[in-house]
Design a protein around this motif. Structure first.
Motif, PDB file in Angstrom:
ATOM      1  N   GLY A 146      -8.249  12.079  85.497  1.00 28.69           N
ATOM      2  CA  GLY A 146      -6.849  12.454  85.364  1.00 28.69           C
ATOM      3  C   GLY A 146      -6.606  13.228  84.089  1.00 28.69           C
ATOM      4  O   GLY A 146      -7.526  13.851  83.533  1.00 28.69           O
ATOM      5  N   TYR A 159      -0.876   8.921  81.403  1.00 30.28           N
ATOM      6  CA  TYR A 159      -2.144   9.242  82.061  1.00 30.28           C
ATOM      7  C   TYR A 159      -1.815   9.450  83.518  1.00 30.28           C
ATOM      8  O   TYR A 159      -1.297   8.536  84.184  1.00 30.28           O
ATOM      9  CB  TYR A 159      -3.155   8.107  81.884  1.00 30.28           C
ATOM     10  CG  TYR A 159      -4.533   8.433  82.416  1.00 30.28           C
ATOM     11  CD1 TYR A 159      -5.500   8.982  81.580  1.00 30.28           C
ATOM     12  CD2 TYR A 159      -4.870   8.191  83.750  1.00 30.28           C
ATOM     13  CE1 TYR A 159      -6.780   9.281  82.052  1.00 30.28           C
ATOM     14  CE2 TYR A 159      -6.132   8.494  84.232  1.00 30.28           C
ATOM     15  CZ  TYR A 159      -7.086   9.037  83.388  1.00 30.28           C
ATOM     16  OH  TYR A 159      -8.342   9.336  83.872  1.00 30.28           O
ATOM     17  N   PRO A 161      -2.833  11.519  87.473  1.00 24.21           N
ATOM     18  CA  PRO A 161      -3.950  12.058  88.251  1.00 24.21           C
ATOM     19  C   PRO A 161      -3.898  13.556  88.492  1.00 24.21           C
ATOM     20  O   PRO A 161      -4.919  14.160  88.823  1.00 24.21           O
ATOM     21  CB  PRO A 161      -3.852  11.302  89.577  1.00 24.21           C
ATOM     22  CG  PRO A 161      -2.411  10.921  89.683  1.00 24.21           C
ATOM     23  CD  PRO A 161      -1.947  10.668  88.280  1.00 24.21           C
ATOM     24  N   SER A 162      -2.731  14.179  88.338  1.00 30.24           N
ATOM     25  CA  SER A 162      -2.637  15.607  88.660  1.00 30.24           C
ATOM     26  C   SER A 162      -1.592  16.298  87.793  1.00 30.24           C
ATOM     27  O   SER A 162      -0.723  15.648  87.184  1.00 30.24           O
ATOM     28  CB  SER A 162      -2.264  15.798  90.133  1.00 30.24           C
ATOM     29  OG  SER A 162      -0.908  15.423  90.345  1.00 30.24           O
ATOM     30  N   ARG A 255      -1.912   5.056  92.137  1.00 30.12           N
ATOM     31  CA  ARG A 255      -3.239   5.610  91.860  1.00 30.12           C
ATOM     32  C   ARG A 255      -4.297   4.505  91.801  1.00 30.12           C
ATOM     33  O   ARG A 255      -5.399   4.644  92.336  1.00 30.12           O
ATOM     34  CB  ARG A 255      -3.202   6.374  90.528  1.00 30.12           C
ATOM     35  CG  ARG A 255      -4.529   6.967  90.105  1.00 30.12           C
ATOM     36  CD  ARG A 255      -5.018   8.033  91.077  1.00 30.12           C
ATOM     37  NE  ARG A 255      -6.163   8.749  90.535  1.00 30.12           N
ATOM     38  CZ  ARG A 255      -6.843   9.682  91.178  1.00 30.12           C
ATOM     39  NH1 ARG A 255      -6.469  10.017  92.405  1.00 30.12           N
ATOM     40  NH2 ARG A 255      -7.862  10.286  90.631  1.00 30.12           N
TER      41      ARG A 255
END
Length: 264
Positions: A146, A159, A161-162, A255
């Motif tokens: 990430g 934090y 993921p994308s 996530r």
């Protein structure tokens, strides 16, 4: 932090601002304050609670002491000038594609005071995970690759993921900054007090208050000078901050579950 801890911090803040308070009184003041309901607690109620116990503190002095209690030792002392836009622009962005990179970043930002609390706040299941290196390593293990980012110079560490998820959280944080910048001292302080009582980790509003990000000059009733349609109240500010943290928690939870399912 429990009531005793809150009381001790408040007493110390009052002392730093020249107000000696009998230690036995402060827990009673906090208890009285909390009985009013965290959702409705205000600076005025704290002032009244202190006065009911025979402790009278001049208004601006008490406001500075309360901000100190909230973690802001010098409100509005950082002049942003032309850098005002940096409050909602990415200050840090790091691609975390390998576990070694997570450990490296943990070491690099180990002294960032808010990094671990911010990442844990979005992930209550981490418990009392230790250093920045430990936390980032554990997040990588449970959420995989990430981006570690800071959406604004005094903003929250995230934090994600994308890039799309980062943009979504950044918009949510920017909405808080934009609305809070139009609010008056009383409304921001009341919102920060209530957020502190709900979540002792502290508030994003308190972090912002260290800068001169707000449009109005200092003064507890400045917001009354605005047209009614432009006024901002404490519940509105609270809702925006809590919406950010809700979104961050939902994203991290989703996530984590997705990665666990993928790993079988």
């Amino acid at each position: 932090m429990d009531r005793r801890g809150q009381a001790d911090r408040l007493q110390e803040s009052l002392r730093r601002h020249g107000q000696e308070v009998d230690p036995a009184l402060v827990p009673e003041v906090i208890a009285w304050w909390e009985r009013s309901g965290n959702a409705d607690a205000t600076f005025a109620e704290l002032d009244a609670a202190l006065r009911a116990q025979g402790v009278g503190v001049e208004g601006e002095t008490l406001a500075r002491a309360v901000w100190d209690w909230l973690g802001v030792s010098a409100p509005r002392s950082v002049a942003l000038g032309a850098g005002r836009a940096r409050l909602t622009h990415l200050a840090e962005l790091h691609d975390v594609a390998l576990p070694s990179r997570a450990r490296e970043l943990g070491g690099q930002f180990g002294r960032e005071r808010t990094l671990v609390p911010d990442l844990r706040r979005a992930r209550p299941w981490l418990g009392e995970a230790g250093s920045a290196r430990d936390v980032l390593t554990l997040i990588f293990e449970t959420e995989w690759s990430g981006f570690l980012a800071l959406p604004g110079e005094v903003g929250p560490w995230v934090y994600v993921p994308s890039v799309a998820d980062l943009q979504s959280l950044s918009r949510s944080y920017a909405a808080l900054v934009r609305v809070a910048s139009r609010a008056g001292d009383a409304e921001v302080l009341d919102a920060a007090i209530r957020l502190q009582l709900r979540s002792p980790e502290g508030s994003l509003l308190a972090r912002l208050e260290a800068t001169d990000y707000r449009d109005s000059p200092p003064g507890r009733h400045r917001s009354r000078l605005r047209p009614a349609s432009e006024r901002v109240d404490a519940p509105q500010l609270m809702a925006l901050e809590e919406a950010f943290w809700d979104a961050a928690r939902t994203l991290a939870h989703t996530r984590r579950d997705a990665w666990a399912a993928r790993r079988g």
